[in-house]
Write an enzyme that holds these catalytic residues in place. Structure first.
Site, PDB file in Angstrom:
ATOM      1  N   HIS A 163       0.840  -1.196   0.000  1.00 15.42           N
ATOM      2  CA  HIS A 163       0.000   0.000   0.000  1.00 15.42           C
ATOM      3  C   HIS A 163       0.877   1.249   0.000  1.00 15.42           C
ATOM      4  O   HIS A 163       2.104   1.169   0.180  1.00 15.42           O
ATOM      5  CB  HIS A 163      -0.956   0.018   1.206  1.00 15.42           C
ATOM      6  CG  HIS A 163      -0.297  -0.229   2.519  1.00 15.42           C
ATOM      7  ND1 HIS A 163       0.506   0.691   3.141  1.00 15.42           N
ATOM      8  CD2 HIS A 163      -0.300  -1.306   3.331  1.00 15.42           C
ATOM      9  CE1 HIS A 163       0.943   0.210   4.273  1.00 15.42           C
ATOM     10  NE2 HIS A 163       0.485  -1.018   4.418  1.00 15.42           N
ATOM     11  N   ALA A 164       0.234   2.378  -0.215  1.00 15.54           N
ATOM     12  CA  ALA A 164       0.886   3.692  -0.075  1.00 15.54           C
ATOM     13  C   ALA A 164      -0.039   4.535   0.802  1.00 15.54           C
ATOM     14  O   ALA A 164      -1.152   4.120   1.130  1.00 15.54           O
ATOM     15  CB  ALA A 164       1.091   4.344  -1.436  1.00 15.54           C
TER      16      ALA A 164
END
Ligand code: TYD
Length: 132
Positions: free
Chosen positions: A53-54
């Protein structure tokens, strides 16, 4: 001056010596952001990849205070990097909008120093959404 839009290693001072052991310190005066929260992960099975994820706003420093962590990163320009965290006095600055994945040795303890509270709305969990 480090580029805070890019992931990069930060070396913390070591106080002590090999005969006595060491102390390393993180404090707001010398960190790239004001600390809001600290959390840690441990007992991650070696065949598990975490992350994926970011974040829109979260900035973090990841440390392997024990064991080894391999972190792969990708920023919006498409630039990918791999970092090996295996020294308790070396952390990885993770900027916002940086896709990342981590793999751990069985004994790894990861400490995360973060600039904001946990918020699921801050996550980008779909790689395609990140790339757009
Ligand atoms: P996540 O941030 O995806 O972990 P990692 O990056 O290490 O793979 O979080 C895993 C789960 O834990 C997810 O369901 C959100 C939850 N979580 C909390 O409840 N509080 C927290 O402070 C964090 C970081 C995660």
């Amino acid at each position: 001056m480090p580029d805070f839009s890019n992931p990069h290693l930060i070396e913390f001072a070591k106080i002590g010596d090999s005969g006595l052991g060491y102390i390393s310190v993180a404090e707001n005066e010398t960190l790239p952001f004001a600390v809001k929260r600290i959390y840690w992960t441990y007992f991650t099975p070696e065949d598990v990849t975490r992350g994926g994820h970011a974040h829109y706003e979260l900035e973090q420093i990841l440390l392997a205070v024990a064991g080894k962590i391999i972190v792969t990163t990708e920023i919006l320009s498409g630039e990918k990097k791999e970092f090996v965290l295996d020294k308790p006095n070396v952390g990885l600055f993770m900027p916002k909008m940086c896709w990342h994945e981590m793999q751990y040795t069985h004994n790894a303890v990861q400490v995360c120093i973060a600039n904001m509270e946990y918020s699921e709305e801050d996550y980008i969990r779909e790689y395609n959404v990140f790339k757009k």
